[in-house]
Design a protein around this motif. Structure first.
Motif, PDB file in Angstrom:
ATOM      1  N   SER A  48       0.989  -1.147  -0.426  1.00 29.30           N
ATOM      2  CA  SER A  48       0.054   0.120  -0.336  1.00 29.30           C
ATOM      3  C   SER A  48       1.088   1.054  -0.236  1.00 29.30           C
ATOM      4  O   SER A  48       2.052   1.707   0.948  1.00 29.30           O
ATOM      5  N   ARG A  49       0.666   2.246  -1.074  1.00 29.82           N
ATOM      6  CA  ARG A  49       1.480   3.656  -1.117  1.00 29.82           C
ATOM      7  C   ARG A  49       1.467   3.865   0.749  1.00 29.82           C
ATOM      8  O   ARG A  49       2.441   4.868   0.550  1.00 29.82           O
ATOM      9  N   SER A  50       0.303   4.082   0.983  1.00 28.31           N
ATOM     10  CA  SER A  50       0.212   4.904   2.054  1.00 28.31           C
ATOM     11  C   SER A  50       1.324   3.959   3.371  1.00 28.31           C
ATOM     12  O   SER A  50       1.697   4.969   4.451  1.00 28.31           O
ATOM     13  N   LYS A  51       2.110   2.660   3.162  1.00 30.65           N
ATOM     14  CA  LYS A  51       2.955   2.487   4.595  1.00 30.65           C
ATOM     15  C   LYS A  51       4.491   2.721   3.257  1.00 30.65           C
ATOM     16  O   LYS A  51       5.235   2.641   4.027  1.00 30.65           O
ATOM     17  N   VAL A  52       4.492   3.619   2.328  1.00 34.30           N
ATOM     18  CA  VAL A  52       5.504   3.757   2.312  1.00 34.30           C
ATOM     19  C   VAL A  52       5.867   4.868   2.120  1.00 34.30           C
ATOM     20  O   VAL A  52       5.194   6.538   2.752  1.00 34.30           O
ATOM     21  N   GLN A  53       7.561   5.081   2.848  1.00 36.90           N
ATOM     22  CA  GLN A  53       7.433   6.813   3.393  1.00 36.90           C
ATOM     23  C   GLN A  53       9.331   6.949   2.734  1.00 36.90           C
ATOM     24  O   GLN A  53      10.396   6.158   2.272  1.00 36.90           O
ATOM     25  N   TYR A  54       8.717   7.998   1.906  1.00 39.54           N
ATOM     26  CA  TYR A  54      10.153   8.017   0.992  1.00 39.54           C
ATOM     27  C   TYR A  54      11.197   9.408   1.662  1.00 39.54           C
ATOM     28  O   TYR A  54      10.458  10.058   2.742  1.00 39.54           O
ATOM     29  N   LYS A  55      11.967   9.011   1.705  1.00 42.64           N
ATOM     30  CA  LYS A  55      13.148   9.840   2.228  1.00 42.64           C
ATOM     31  C   LYS A  55      13.054  11.250   2.070  1.00 42.64           C
ATOM     32  O   LYS A  55      13.050  12.169   2.748  1.00 42.64           O
ATOM     33  N   THR A  56      12.705  11.596   0.598  1.00 42.09           N
ATOM     34  CA  THR A  56      13.061  12.712  -0.192  1.00 42.09           C
ATOM     35  C   THR A  56      11.167  13.409  -0.144  1.00 42.09           C
ATOM     36  O   THR A  56      10.894  12.518  -1.428  1.00 42.09           O
ATOM     37  N   SER A 155      19.117   6.773 -11.926  1.00 40.67           N
ATOM     38  CA  SER A 155      19.703   8.263 -10.917  1.00 40.67           C
ATOM     39  C   SER A 155      18.345   8.451 -10.318  1.00 40.67           C
ATOM     40  O   SER A 155      17.919   9.198  -9.232  1.00 40.67           O
ATOM     41  N   GLU A 156      17.184   8.336 -11.294  1.00 39.74           N
ATOM     42  CA  GLU A 156      15.575   9.061 -10.222  1.00 39.74           C
ATOM     43  C   GLU A 156      15.132   8.200  -9.657  1.00 39.74           C
ATOM     44  O   GLU A 156      14.214   8.000  -8.841  1.00 39.74           O
ATOM     45  N   ALA A 157      16.066   6.534  -9.181  1.00 34.54           N
ATOM     46  CA  ALA A 157      15.513   5.961  -8.457  1.00 34.54           C
ATOM     47  C   ALA A 157      15.573   6.271  -7.186  1.00 34.54           C
ATOM     48  O   ALA A 157      16.522   7.007  -6.694  1.00 34.54           O
ATOM     49  N   GLU A 158      14.988   5.985  -5.849  1.00 35.98           N
ATOM     50  CA  GLU A 158      14.314   6.460  -4.229  1.00 35.98           C
ATOM     51  C   GLU A 158      14.663   6.127  -2.745  1.00 35.98           C
ATOM     52  O   GLU A 158      14.145   4.722  -3.250  1.00 35.98           O
ATOM     53  N   LYS A 159      15.187   5.926  -2.146  1.00 36.51           N
ATOM     54  CA  LYS A 159      15.293   5.361  -0.774  1.00 36.51           C
ATOM     55  C   LYS A 159      13.830   5.408  -0.432  1.00 36.51           C
ATOM     56  O   LYS A 159      13.299   6.275  -0.489  1.00 36.51           O
ATOM     57  N   VAL A 160      13.137   4.853  -0.053  1.00 39.25           N
ATOM     58  CA  VAL A 160      11.791   4.518   0.725  1.00 39.25           C
ATOM     59  C   VAL A 160      11.968   3.573   1.768  1.00 39.25           C
ATOM     60  O   VAL A 160      13.139   2.966   2.375  1.00 39.25           O
ATOM     61  N   THR A 161      11.509   3.771   2.893  1.00 44.07           N
ATOM     62  CA  THR A 161      11.170   2.699   4.267  1.00 44.07           C
ATOM     63  C   THR A 161       9.611   2.039   4.438  1.00 44.07           C
ATOM     64  O   THR A 161       8.796   3.148   3.892  1.00 44.07           O
ATOM     65  N   ILE A 162       9.950   1.186   4.459  1.00 40.66           N
ATOM     66  CA  ILE A 162       8.206   0.366   4.622  1.00 40.66           C
ATOM     67  C   ILE A 162       8.705  -0.551   5.821  1.00 40.66           C
ATOM     68  O   ILE A 162       9.179  -1.267   5.681  1.00 40.66           O
ATOM     69  N   ASP A 163       7.976   0.056   7.011  1.00 38.47           N
ATOM     70  CA  ASP A 163       8.183  -1.025   8.053  1.00 38.47           C
ATOM     71  C   ASP A 163       9.207  -1.605   8.520  1.00 38.47           C
ATOM     72  O   ASP A 163       9.779  -2.015   9.285  1.00 38.47           O
ATOM     73  N   GLY A 164       9.719   0.360   8.375  1.00 44.87           N
ATOM     74  CA  GLY A 164      11.095   0.433   8.865  1.00 44.87           C
ATOM     75  C   GLY A 164      12.983   0.106   8.665  1.00 44.87           C
ATOM     76  O   GLY A 164      13.597  -0.351   8.580  1.00 44.87           O
ATOM     77  N   GLU A 165      11.832  -0.657   7.197  1.00 44.19           N
ATOM     78  CA  GLU A 165      13.218  -1.549   6.302  1.00 44.19           C
ATOM     79  C   GLU A 165      12.856  -0.793   4.901  1.00 44.19           C
ATOM     80  O   GLU A 165      12.066   0.244   5.054  1.00 44.19           O
ATOM     81  N   ARG A 166      14.254  -0.208   4.650  1.00 47.91           N
ATOM     82  CA  ARG A 166      14.884   0.865   3.646  1.00 47.91           C
ATOM     83  C   ARG A 166      14.927  -0.298   2.403  1.00 47.91           C
ATOM     84  O   ARG A 166      15.465  -0.950   2.413  1.00 47.91           O
ATOM     85  N   TYR A 167      14.100   0.337   1.670  1.00 51.03           N
ATOM     86  CA  TYR A 167      14.367  -0.393  -0.063  1.00 51.03           C
ATOM     87  C   TYR A 167      14.674   0.842  -0.625  1.00 51.03           C
ATOM     88  O   TYR A 167      15.050   1.793  -0.600  1.00 51.03           O
ATOM     89  N   PHE A 170      11.444   2.887  -7.567  1.00 52.61           N
ATOM     90  CA  PHE A 170      11.484   3.140  -9.160  1.00 52.61           C
ATOM     91  C   PHE A 170      10.024   2.542  -9.951  1.00 52.61           C
ATOM     92  O   PHE A 170      10.317   1.953 -10.107  1.00 52.61           O
ATOM     93  N   ASN A 171       9.655   3.857 -10.526  1.00 57.28           N
ATOM     94  CA  ASN A 171       8.110   3.467 -11.364  1.00 57.28           C
ATOM     95  C   ASN A 171       7.868   2.290 -10.750  1.00 57.28           C
ATOM     96  O   ASN A 171       6.542   1.342 -11.227  1.00 57.28           O
ATOM     97  N   ASP A 172       7.020   2.501  -9.156  1.00 56.49           N
ATOM     98  CA  ASP A 172       5.871   2.127  -8.486  1.00 56.49           C
ATOM     99  C   ASP A 172       6.899   0.244  -8.109  1.00 56.49           C
ATOM    100  O   ASP A 172       6.469  -1.362  -7.493  1.00 56.49           O
ATOM    101  N   VAL A 173       8.353  -0.114  -8.631  1.00 66.15           N
ATOM    102  CA  VAL A 173       9.084  -1.408  -8.312  1.00 66.15           C
ATOM    103  C   VAL A 173       9.673  -1.080  -7.151  1.00 66.15           C
ATOM    104  O   VAL A 173      10.540  -0.117  -7.551  1.00 66.15           O
ATOM    105  N   LEU A 174       9.447  -1.791  -6.534  1.00 66.82           N
ATOM    106  CA  LEU A 174      10.742  -1.653  -5.178  1.00 66.82           C
ATOM    107  C   LEU A 174      11.711  -2.587  -5.365  1.00 66.82           C
ATOM    108  O   LEU A 174      11.594  -3.591  -5.490  1.00 66.82           O
TER     109      LEU A 174
END
Length: 194
Positions: A48-56, A155-167, A170-174
């Motif tokens: 779920s998009r609501s569980k994804v926290q973007y670093k930026t 280069s456009e891939a973003e760091k995200v956090t889901i349930d405390g884990e870092r991933y 890019f383009n909705d692919v984790l």
């Protein structure tokens, strides 16, 4: 004499077992295996998009006023996508915004610099985080399979956090950063849904 003989036989047996054990250990060391460890919290697709926290929290989108007249216009899902210089754009308010083509989009030629990867006996072509498969005389954009491994992210891939884990996303692919035979790689572990 019997004692020397027994001692010699015992010594040969011990040396023989040690040599066999050493040979088996060495043969195991020459076997190349891919050691991949992954986390499990994001392996449930889609996340779920609501569980994804973007670093930026916000991303800067750079638009351009003009694209070359030699660009190719491709209609997809009622939208015109402009392809030029290995990049895709769509017109929005008189400016061209960079876009990532969605699943089902087709082009006749792959972008320059694509990489071919194999996963589960399928060949894919990847360019800047976009996955293609050959369909008839076209290359069609697809979603990668979970478990697909690539060695670089756009280069456009973003760091995200889901349930405390870092991933990475890019383009909705984790993706998860992993090590494959001592080399940094990224494994597709899931997708972001609504």
């Amino acid at each position: 004499m019997k004692t020397i003989f027994k001692t010699s036989v015992a010594l040969l047996l011990v040396l023989g077992i040690s040599a066999t054990s050493f040979a088996q250990t060495n043969s195991r060391r020459t076997t190349v295996t891919k050691t991949v460890t992954t986390k499990t919290s994001a392996k449930k697709a889609p996340v779920s998009r609501s569980k994804v926290q973007y670093k930026t929290p916000t991303r800067k989108v750079v638009s351009v006023r003009n694209i070359p007249k030699s660009s190719v216009t491709i209609k997809h899902n009622g939208t015109s996508i402009y392809y030029t210089n290995n990049s895709f754009f769509r017109l929005n308010g008189g400016r061209y915004l960079p876009v990532v083509p969605t699943r089902g989009f087709q082009i006749k030629m792959l972008p320059t610099g694509y990489k071919r990867i194999n996963h589960n006996n399928h060949s894919y072509y990847v360019h800047n985080g976009i996955y293609f498969v050959k369909t008839n005389n076209y290359y069609e954009v697809i979603n990668p399979e979970i478990g697909t491994i690539v060695y670089e992210l756009p280069s456009e891939a973003e760091k995200v956090t889901i349930d405390g884990e870092r991933y990475y996303e890019f383009n909705d692919v984790l993706y998860e950063k992993i090590q494959v035979d001592g080399t940094r790689a990224y494994e597709v572990i899931g997708f972001i849904g609504n």
